[in-house]
Design a protein around this motif. Structure first.
Motif, PDB file in Angstrom:
ATOM      1  N   VAL A  20       0.840  -1.206   0.000  1.00  0.00           N
ATOM      2  CA  VAL A  20       0.000   0.000   0.000  1.00  0.00           C
ATOM      3  C   VAL A  20       0.873   1.254   0.000  1.00  0.00           C
ATOM      4  CG1 VAL A  20      -1.704   1.319   1.331  1.00  0.00           C
ATOM      5  CG2 VAL A  20      -1.927  -1.166   1.124  1.00  0.00           C
ATOM      6  N   GLY A  21       2.062   1.159   0.606  1.00  0.00           N
ATOM      7  CA  GLY A  21       2.963   2.301   0.639  1.00  0.00           C
ATOM      8  C   GLY A  21       3.341   2.800  -0.744  1.00  0.00           C
ATOM      9  N   ALA A  22       3.220   1.945  -1.761  1.00  0.00           N
ATOM     10  CA  ALA A  22       3.519   2.373  -3.130  1.00  0.00           C
ATOM     11  C   ALA A  22       2.585   3.484  -3.597  1.00  0.00           C
ATOM     12  CB  ALA A  22       3.420   1.174  -4.079  1.00  0.00           C
ATOM     13  N   LEU A  23       1.412   3.613  -2.953  1.00  0.00           N
ATOM     14  CA  LEU A  23       0.487   4.686  -3.321  1.00  0.00           C
ATOM     15  C   LEU A  23       1.052   6.053  -2.987  1.00  0.00           C
ATOM     16  CD1 LEU A  23      -2.906   3.130  -2.131  1.00  0.00           C
ATOM     17  CD2 LEU A  23      -2.032   3.304  -4.472  1.00  0.00           C
ATOM     18  N   GLY A  24       2.126   6.075  -2.199  1.00  0.00           N
ATOM     19  CA  GLY A  24       2.759   7.349  -1.880  1.00  0.00           C
ATOM     20  C   GLY A  24       3.238   8.093  -3.108  1.00  0.00           C
ATOM     21  N   ASP A  25       3.560   7.369  -4.178  1.00  0.00           N
ATOM     22  CA  ASP A  25       3.975   8.026  -5.414  1.00  0.00           C
ATOM     23  C   ASP A  25       2.838   8.839  -6.028  1.00  0.00           C
ATOM     24  OD1 ASP A  25       6.587   7.023  -5.398  1.00  0.00           O
ATOM     25  OD2 ASP A  25       5.984   5.158  -6.381  1.00  0.00           O
ATOM     26  N   LYS A  26       1.589   8.473  -5.727  1.00  0.00           N
ATOM     27  CA  LYS A  26       0.426   9.182  -6.268  1.00  0.00           C
ATOM     28  C   LYS A  26      -0.185  10.139  -5.242  1.00  0.00           C
ATOM     29  CE  LYS A  26       0.447   6.983 -10.236  1.00  0.00           C
ATOM     30  NZ  LYS A  26       0.761   7.698 -11.502  1.00  0.00           N
ATOM     31  N   LEU A  27      -0.319   9.687  -4.009  1.00  0.00           N
ATOM     32  CA  LEU A  27      -1.004  10.474  -2.979  1.00  0.00           C
ATOM     33  C   LEU A  27      -0.079  11.420  -2.231  1.00  0.00           C
ATOM     34  CD1 LEU A  27      -3.205   7.619  -1.435  1.00  0.00           C
ATOM     35  CD2 LEU A  27      -3.809   9.235  -3.256  1.00  0.00           C
ATOM     36  N   GLY A  28       1.222  11.231  -2.390  1.00  0.00           N
ATOM     37  CA  GLY A  28       2.187  12.016  -1.631  1.00  0.00           C
ATOM     38  C   GLY A  28       2.790  11.157  -0.531  1.00  0.00           C
ATOM     39  N   ARG A  29       4.103  10.982  -0.548  1.00  0.00           N
ATOM     40  CA  ARG A  29       4.760  10.101   0.418  1.00  0.00           C
ATOM     41  C   ARG A  29       4.605  10.597   1.846  1.00  0.00           C
ATOM     42  NH1 ARG A  29       9.434  10.659  -3.915  1.00  0.00           N
ATOM     43  NH2 ARG A  29       8.567   9.256  -5.477  1.00  0.00           N
ATOM     44  N   PHE A  30       4.788  11.889   2.047  1.00  0.00           N
ATOM     45  CA  PHE A  30       4.637  12.432   3.391  1.00  0.00           C
ATOM     46  C   PHE A  30       3.177  12.359   3.848  1.00  0.00           C
ATOM     47  CE2 PHE A  30       8.537  14.335   5.055  1.00  0.00           C
ATOM     48  CZ  PHE A  30       9.392  14.206   3.979  1.00  0.00           C
ATOM     49  N   ASN A  31       2.242  12.614   2.938  1.00  0.00           N
ATOM     50  CA  ASN A  31       0.822  12.531   3.301  1.00  0.00           C
ATOM     51  C   ASN A  31       0.468  11.150   3.832  1.00  0.00           C
ATOM     52  OD1 ASN A  31       0.442  15.137   2.414  1.00  0.00           O
ATOM     53  ND2 ASN A  31      -0.321  14.537   0.399  1.00  0.00           N
ATOM     54  N   LEU A  32       0.874  10.122   3.102  1.00  0.00           N
ATOM     55  CA  LEU A  32       0.550   8.758   3.488  1.00  0.00           C
ATOM     56  C   LEU A  32       1.291   8.349   4.751  1.00  0.00           C
ATOM     57  CD1 LEU A  32      -1.245   6.490   2.493  1.00  0.00           C
ATOM     58  CD2 LEU A  32       0.645   5.629   1.110  1.00  0.00           C
ATOM     59  N   LEU A  33       2.517   8.825   4.915  1.00  0.00           N
ATOM     60  CA  LEU A  33       3.290   8.512   6.114  1.00  0.00           C
ATOM     61  C   LEU A  33       2.640   9.097   7.357  1.00  0.00           C
ATOM     62  CD1 LEU A  33       5.907   7.223   7.249  1.00  0.00           C
ATOM     63  CD2 LEU A  33       7.021   9.434   6.907  1.00  0.00           C
ATOM     64  N   VAL A  34       2.192  10.349   7.290  1.00  0.00           N
ATOM     65  CA  VAL A  34       1.512  10.975   8.424  1.00  0.00           C
ATOM     66  C   VAL A  34       0.250  10.206   8.788  1.00  0.00           C
ATOM     67  CG1 VAL A  34       0.229  13.024   9.144  1.00  0.00           C
ATOM     68  CG2 VAL A  34       2.430  13.285   8.013  1.00  0.00           C
ATOM     69  N   THR A  35      -0.513   9.820   7.787  1.00  0.00           N
ATOM     70  CA  THR A  35      -1.756   9.078   8.025  1.00  0.00           C
ATOM     71  C   THR A  35      -1.493   7.748   8.711  1.00  0.00           C
ATOM     72  OG1 THR A  35      -2.747  10.090   6.054  1.00  0.00           O
ATOM     73  CG2 THR A  35      -3.799   8.104   6.924  1.00  0.00           C
ATOM     74  N   SER A  36      -0.511   7.007   8.233  1.00  0.00           N
ATOM     75  CA  SER A  36      -0.215   5.697   8.829  1.00  0.00           C
ATOM     76  C   SER A  36       0.301   5.845  10.254  1.00  0.00           C
ATOM     77  CB  SER A  36       0.800   4.943   7.963  1.00  0.00           C
ATOM     78  OG  SER A  36       2.045   5.614   7.939  1.00  0.00           O
ATOM     79  N   CYS A  37       1.064   6.890  10.517  1.00  0.00           N
ATOM     80  CA  CYS A  37       1.615   7.082  11.857  1.00  0.00           C
ATOM     81  C   CYS A  37       0.511   7.416  12.866  1.00  0.00           C
ATOM     82  CB  CYS A  37       2.670   8.198  11.816  1.00  0.00           C
ATOM     83  SG  CYS A  37       3.782   8.211  13.226  1.00  0.00           S
ATOM     84  N   PHE A  38      -0.401   8.309  12.487  1.00  0.00           N
ATOM     85  CA  PHE A  38      -1.531   8.617  13.361  1.00  0.00           C
ATOM     86  C   PHE A  38      -2.401   7.379  13.582  1.00  0.00           C
ATOM     87  CE2 PHE A  38      -1.070  13.305  12.499  1.00  0.00           C
ATOM     88  CZ  PHE A  38      -0.998  13.693  13.838  1.00  0.00           C
ATOM     89  N   THR A  39      -2.555   6.554  12.561  1.00  0.00           N
ATOM     90  CA  THR A  39      -3.350   5.328  12.700  1.00  0.00           C
ATOM     91  C   THR A  39      -2.716   4.371  13.704  1.00  0.00           C
ATOM     92  OG1 THR A  39      -4.099   5.534  10.395  1.00  0.00           O
ATOM     93  CG2 THR A  39      -4.350   3.381  11.455  1.00  0.00           C
ATOM     94  N   CYS A  40      -1.381   4.228  13.658  1.00  0.00           N
ATOM     95  CA  CYS A  40      -0.689   3.377  14.630  1.00  0.00           C
ATOM     96  C   CYS A  40      -0.946   3.857  16.052  1.00  0.00           C
ATOM     97  CB  CYS A  40       0.814   3.380  14.356  1.00  0.00           C
ATOM     98  SG  CYS A  40       1.323   2.430  12.917  1.00  0.00           S
ATOM     99  N   SER A  41      -0.870   5.167  16.266  1.00  0.00           N
ATOM    100  CA  SER A  41      -1.113   5.726  17.595  1.00  0.00           C
ATOM    101  C   SER A  41      -2.536   5.436  18.061  1.00  0.00           C
ATOM    102  CB  SER A  41      -0.859   7.244  17.563  1.00  0.00           C
ATOM    103  OG  SER A  41      -1.169   7.834  18.811  1.00  0.00           O
ATOM    104  N   LEU A  42      -3.492   5.620  17.172  1.00  0.00           N
ATOM    105  CA  LEU A  42      -4.895   5.381  17.513  1.00  0.00           C
ATOM    106  C   LEU A  42      -5.149   3.923  17.864  1.00  0.00           C
ATOM    107  CD1 LEU A  42      -7.787   6.514  17.661  1.00  0.00           C
ATOM    108  CD2 LEU A  42      -8.035   5.979  15.234  1.00  0.00           C
TER     109      LEU A  42
END
Length: 443
Positions: free
Chosen positions: A307-329
């Motif tokens: 799924v991390g490959a979507l970072g090339d389309k959605l923005g690598r930093f955008n997807l990284l921030v989302t996944s990190c907040f999800t881990c915390s939650l």
């Protein structure tokens, strides 16, 4: 919104050909120019081709063996608590895995520079030999200090040579498809983390601990041989930068914020990899099912790395921030109140999915804010900070469990870990906002 603003350029330092293409490997895009001078050096990243994808495949093979086995330490934690090291506390046993991860990541301070200077194979070949040797020696261990030296120190040093190389070398071949390439590489380690716990648990029951470690050693040796044949270093060797410039990237606000996030996150992110089987047994799971929970975690992680490959389309930093907040939650909302095995299995898959996205995007994001010839050193510096806190993270969580007991201890592990990962997510978000501001200022 993508974290790669559109830039009106024809030719950039990395050879973008389309108007409006952003250059993921630099913060200083060149303005529109017309030049007929031949390119200097090896030219732009090809973003594909036989050698490029063989390098990705070779890195995935080596990640399957090295990082996959590192992700399976929870099985060893549970086994040692009831067998060879039954007289030791959980936090003392966790120090073995903690030293292992500390050396794996902090060794990047050295291996990253060596990679930039001498290429991949100068590190991968000795790393493969030392890694296999560490498993063979672990098969003979009976005392705590022996496990610490073989499975902790030697395993960690070998891992540093391998891991920091296989996460850096694909970035020499890919630019716009960098997140995809790294997702494939980390999928190999995710598959390893899924298969190793099940294989180790079954082998220990059938042939004993000693021969299990020897079999693991032979399998890893085969994976390393394939990886060394497939991997190719693309950029020319260069003289290592002076040590006095080691921390120079930390003067850049974007990199400093990003590196700080990884340091804080490392206190907590790998906690479930260590204590998930123990928590499962607390909730009444059988020994086999407890061992398999690490496989559930890594199975989810395998999907997440793709799924991390979507970072090339959605923005690598955008997807990284989302996944990190999800881990915390997930840590705060599921691990803290967890009271049955069904919830634990669901947490394993979902948390693994989020962590998989996260770990696959970290090298891609660092490459996005780095010059190509500095990628190895910058990845190594980032993981050096990660390693320092990784040294303390698992023992801290083990001490919490030892001090508060099973039920309360596991709850407060989730609180501590969830808060740390949440702070890290805020720092990544700040880096992403700073990156956008700087790029807009350049344009």
């Amino acid at each position: 919104m993508s974290d790669k603003p559109t830039l009106m350029t024809k030719h950039t330092e990395f050879g973008d050909e389309k108007m409006g293409a952003s250059t993921p490997g630099t913060l200083t895009p060149q303005l529109e120019t017309e030049t007929t001078e031949p390119p200097v050096g090896p030219g732009p990243n090809p973003d594909g081709g036989t050698k490029a994808w063989l390098t990705v495949a070779g890195s995935a093979f080596m990640g399957f063996a090295q990082f996959g086995l590192s992700n399976a330490f929870g099985v060893f934690q549970r086994h040692y608590e009831t067998h060879q090291l039954a007289d030791r506390t959980p936090d003392e046993i966790a120090w073995i895995g903690s030293i292992q991860l500390f050396l794996l990541f902090s060794g990047g301070l050295f291996s990253g520079r060596l990679f930039d200077a001498f290429g991949a194979h100068a590190l991968l070949i000795p790393g493969a030999i030392l890694f296999t040797l560490s498993l063979m020696l672990t098969s003979l261990c009976t005392q705590y200090y022996q496990f610490m030296l073989c499975q902790g120190v030697l395993f960690g040093i070998a891992s540093a040579l391998i891991f920091n190389t296989i996460v850096a070398v694909p970035s020499h071949w890919f630019s716009r498809k960098r997140a995809l390439a790294m997702g494939v590489v980390f999928t190999g380690s995710g598959l390893g983390g899924t298969i190793w716990p099940i294989a180790i648990a079954r082998l220990i029951n059938k042939i004993g601990f000693g021969w299990t470690m020897r079999v693991c050693g032979f399998i890893c040796l085969g994976c390393f041989a394939i990886g060394n044949v497939l991997i190719r270093t693309r950029l020319p060797r260069k003289k290592p930068a002076p040590w006095r410039g080691l921390f120079k990237p930390l003067r850049e606000p974007v990199y400093a914020l990003f590196a700080s996030s990884g340091t804080i996150m490392s206190l907590a992110m790998f906690m479930p990899f260590f204590f998930l089987p123990t928590n499962a047994q607390r909730l009444g799971a059988s020994p086999d099912l407890a061992a398999y929970t690490v496989s559930f975690l890594n199975a989810g992680s395998t999907v997440g790395r793709l799924v991390g490959a979507l970072g090339d389309k959605l923005g690598r930093f955008n997807l990284l921030v989302t996944s990190c907040f999800t881990c915390s939650l997930l840590l705060l909302a599921m691990w803290v109140p967890m009271n049955n095995i069904e919830t634990l299995i669901a947490f394993s898959v979902l948390y693994g999915l989020s962590v998989g996205v996260l770990v696959s995007l970290v090298p891609a994001c660092i490459s996005q804010i780095s010059e190509p010839h500095e990628i190895g050193a910058r990845v190594g510096l980032n993981y050096g900070g990660v390693g320092l806190c990784m040294l303390a993270g698992p023992p801290i969580n083990g001490a919490i469990l030892n001090a508060l007991g099973d039920h309360t201890g596991f709850r407060y592990q989730g609180v501590f870990s969830g808060i740390c990962v949440g702070i890290a997510a805020c720092l990544i978000l700040a880096a992403r906002m700073k990156l956008t501001t700087k790029l807009k200022a350049v344009v």
